[in-house]
Scaffold this active site. Structure first.
Site, PDB file in Angstrom:
ATOM      1  N   ASN A  98     -54.840 -18.986  29.879  1.00 31.84           N
ATOM      2  CA  ASN A  98     -55.711 -17.810  30.323  1.00 31.84           C
ATOM      3  C   ASN A  98     -55.926 -17.471  31.659  1.00 31.84           C
ATOM      4  O   ASN A  98     -55.900 -16.579  32.242  1.00 31.84           O
ATOM      5  CB  ASN A  98     -57.071 -17.988  29.638  1.00 31.84           C
TER       6      ASN A  98
ATOM      7  N   TYR B 115     -60.134 -27.412  34.154  1.00 31.78           N
ATOM      8  CA  TYR B 115     -60.632 -25.959  34.674  1.00 31.78           C
ATOM      9  C   TYR B 115     -60.394 -25.941  36.103  1.00 31.78           C
ATOM     10  O   TYR B 115     -60.168 -24.857  36.694  1.00 31.78           O
ATOM     11  CB  TYR B 115     -62.312 -26.059  34.343  1.00 31.78           C
TER      12      TYR B 115
ATOM     13  N   GLY C  53     -65.139 -35.302  32.664  1.00 31.25           N
ATOM     14  CA  GLY C  53     -64.616 -34.432  33.985  1.00 31.25           C
ATOM     15  C   GLY C  53     -65.904 -34.378  34.972  1.00 31.25           C
ATOM     16  O   GLY C  53     -65.612 -33.187  35.487  1.00 31.25           O
TER      17      GLY C  53
HETATM   18  P1  NAD Z   1     -68.122 -15.914  31.093  1.00 31.67           P
HETATM   19  O1  NAD Z   1     -67.500 -16.679  29.966  1.00 31.67           O
HETATM   20  O2  NAD Z   1     -69.595 -15.458  30.686  1.00 31.67           O
HETATM   21  O3  NAD Z   1     -67.387 -14.782  31.495  1.00 31.67           O
HETATM   22  C1  NAD Z   1     -65.896 -14.553  31.607  1.00 31.67           C
HETATM   23  C2  NAD Z   1     -65.662 -13.413  31.127  1.00 31.67           C
HETATM   24  O4  NAD Z   1     -64.320 -12.975  31.044  1.00 31.67           O
HETATM   25  C3  NAD Z   1     -66.039 -13.019  29.590  1.00 31.67           C
HETATM   26  O5  NAD Z   1     -66.605 -11.740  29.231  1.00 31.67           O
HETATM   27  C4  NAD Z   1     -64.764 -12.825  28.743  1.00 31.67           C
HETATM   28  O6  NAD Z   1     -64.434 -12.166  27.747  1.00 31.67           O
HETATM   29  C5  NAD Z   1     -63.702 -12.503  29.909  1.00 31.67           C
HETATM   30  N1  NAD Z   1     -62.490 -12.840  29.711  1.00 31.67           N
HETATM   31  C6  NAD Z   1     -61.878 -14.277  29.741  1.00 31.67           C
HETATM   32  N2  NAD Z   1     -60.602 -14.325  29.514  1.00 31.67           N
HETATM   33  C7  NAD Z   1     -60.265 -13.123  29.562  1.00 31.67           C
HETATM   34  C8  NAD Z   1     -58.793 -12.230  29.535  1.00 31.67           C
HETATM   35  N3  NAD Z   1     -57.734 -13.090  29.553  1.00 31.67           N
HETATM   36  N4  NAD Z   1     -58.760 -11.083  29.481  1.00 31.67           N
HETATM   37  C9  NAD Z   1     -59.876 -10.202  29.610  1.00 31.67           C
HETATM   38  N5  NAD Z   1     -61.195 -10.793  29.466  1.00 31.67           N
HETATM   39  C10 NAD Z   1     -61.286 -12.004  29.685  1.00 31.67           C
HETATM   40  O7  NAD Z   1     -68.346 -17.141  32.375  1.00 31.67           O
HETATM   41  P2  NAD Z   1     -69.261 -16.855  33.367  1.00 31.67           P
HETATM   42  O8  NAD Z   1     -70.182 -17.937  33.621  1.00 31.67           O
HETATM   43  O9  NAD Z   1     -69.675 -15.463  33.685  1.00 31.67           O
HETATM   44  O10 NAD Z   1     -68.032 -17.151  34.667  1.00 31.67           O
HETATM   45  C11 NAD Z   1     -67.543 -15.956  35.240  1.00 31.67           C
HETATM   46  C12 NAD Z   1     -66.488 -16.634  36.639  1.00 31.67           C
HETATM   47  O11 NAD Z   1     -67.061 -17.165  37.248  1.00 31.67           O
HETATM   48  C13 NAD Z   1     -65.343 -17.447  35.646  1.00 31.67           C
HETATM   49  O12 NAD Z   1     -64.167 -17.005  36.230  1.00 31.67           O
HETATM   50  C14 NAD Z   1     -65.921 -18.789  36.084  1.00 31.67           C
HETATM   51  O13 NAD Z   1     -64.703 -19.765  36.341  1.00 31.67           O
HETATM   52  C15 NAD Z   1     -66.598 -18.412  37.391  1.00 31.67           C
HETATM   53  N6  NAD Z   1     -67.489 -19.694  37.765  1.00 31.67           N
HETATM   54  C16 NAD Z   1     -68.702 -19.561  36.861  1.00 31.67           C
HETATM   55  C17 NAD Z   1     -69.784 -20.619  37.164  1.00 31.67           C
HETATM   56  C18 NAD Z   1     -70.873 -20.791  36.443  1.00 31.67           C
HETATM   57  O14 NAD Z   1     -71.692 -21.624  36.651  1.00 31.67           O
HETATM   58  N7  NAD Z   1     -71.007 -20.072  35.559  1.00 31.67           N
HETATM   59  C19 NAD Z   1     -69.351 -21.438  38.421  1.00 31.67           C
HETATM   60  C20 NAD Z   1     -68.508 -21.333  39.072  1.00 31.67           C
HETATM   61  C21 NAD Z   1     -67.478 -20.380  38.972  1.00 31.67           C
END
Ligand code: NAD
Ligand code: UDP
Length: 330
Positions: A92, A141, A284
């Protein structure tokens, strides 16, 4: 010209879209709703449901819309799950990035702000992690996100796609009016789980390990409000549009809180006893992840509005109380 938020139905993405629209931007959202929610997307954003790995779908969105820049937030992001199903993450996250960059190259879109993560650092070499510190992820990840960062760097060299990689530490909180917030299924993140216990939806918090090399033995993390993250993305886009060079920035508060301290803070905010017990380690997890985020402040002019972890928890609690079942769609 519009900004494309890939993953705009997710937790951070929905706050990002909300903030962009508040600032008068035209916003397009692409999301496959695998972990996101349709109800989380601002009604003024144009939503295309589909997968970023689907090149025909993605190209058709770029052909219909005039996209000026991309905010790339669509990814799988659970450390624990990535340890047991790494290929799901490489498929993904890494393949999705390849397709998105290909389409950006073909359509001549030159700016990307990318959601990277503290998980790219692995076990840190310094108490406060700087952007130049070594990146040796200890979970798939983080490995996938590091590969994505590197991929965009080469895409910049070859195709001139300028990028800012924002390495967030722990995103937390919700929009203060409680209208959007964090709703993951299953929920694995610390604050929402603590608040499920506070709300009587879960019997107790399990604290994963108390034998880490930290003052109280539980992991230390750096919590940053989701709207402060959104603001940093807008500054990063302006930075790129002004012709500045591609680079990475940490986004954190520079203050660490242990899992036990977070529990105490949540007890204070909610006024609930929140039963907890020590459980085995989760795979992890580095001991401690705390950002040196001076660079984002100096170079981007980022000024986080939330500097108190209790205020951050308070916004998450407001969301929990107004939406006890989240968006109620999963
Ligand atoms: P989340 O899972 O709530 O949001 C991810 C969104 O992407 C979802 O709406 C999902 O449906 C969509 N998605 C995933 N794969 C997809 C694909 N192949 N095609 C289309 N849509 C797709 O996660 P989040 O917590 O909002 O995180 C958002 C981003 O921030 C991510 O990239 C994550 O790695 C990064 N991040 C998050 C955190 C945290 O603390 N939550 C920390 C560091 C980085
Ligand atoms: N954690 C915990 N119990 C839980 C959920 C999380 O002890 O039910 C711990 C987790 O092991 C880590 C910290 O809380 O030390 C933050 O985890 P989270 O999944 O929220 O974010 P991560 O740091 O993995 O991005």
């Amino acid at each position: 010209m519009a900004i494309l938020v890939a993953g705009g139905a997710g937790y951070i993405g929905s706050h990002m879209v909300d903030r962009l629209i508040e600032k008068g931007q035209d916003v397009v959202v692409v999301d496959n709703l695998s972990t996101g929610h349709k109800a989380a997307i601002h009604e003024k954003a144009r939503f295309y449901q589909g997968d970023t790995r689907d090149k025909a779908f993605l190209s058709s969105v770029f052909e219909k819309e005039k996209i000026d820049g991309v905010i790339h937030m669509d990814a799988f992001s659970l450390v624990g799950e990535s340890m047991t199903d790494p290929l799901k993450y490489f498929d993904n996250n890494i393949y999705g990035m390849i397709v998105l960059l290909e389409v950006m190259k073909e359509q001549g879109v030159k700016y990307m702000v990318f959601s990277s993560t503290a998980a790219t650092y692995g076990e840190p070499e310094n108490e406060l992690i700087a952007e130049s510190d070594k990146q040796e992820p200890i979970n798939p990840y983080g490995e996938s996100k590091l590969a994505m960062e590197r991929m965009i760097r080469w895409a910049d060299e070859a195709y001139g796609i300028k990028f800012v990689a924002l390495r967030y530490f722990n995103a937390a909180g919700a929009k203060a009016d409680g209208s959007i917030g964090e709703d993951h299924h299953p929920e694995t993140h610390l604050i929402p789980i603590i608040l499920q216990v506070a709300a009587g939806q879960r019997d107790e918090l399990q604290i994963f390990g108390d034998d880490y090399k930290t003052p109280d033995g539980t992991n230390v993390r750096d919590y940053v409000h989701v709207l402060d993250l959104a603001d940093a993305h807008m500054l990063a886009l302006e930075y790129l549009q002004a012709g500045n060079p591609s680079q990475a920035f940490n986004l954190g508060s520079s203050t660490g809180f242990s899992n036990k301290q977070m529990l105490e803070a949540a007890r204070k905010v909610t006024g609930k006893s929140i039963p907890a017990k020590i459980a085995p380690r989760r795979g992890g997890d580095p001991d401690s992840l705390v950002a040196d985020s001076q660079k984002a402040r100096k170079v981007l002019g980022w000024q986080p509005q939330y500097d108190d972890v209790e205020d951050i928890i308070r916004t998450a609690w407001a969301w929990k109380q107004s939406h006890p079942q989240g968006y109620g769609d999963k």
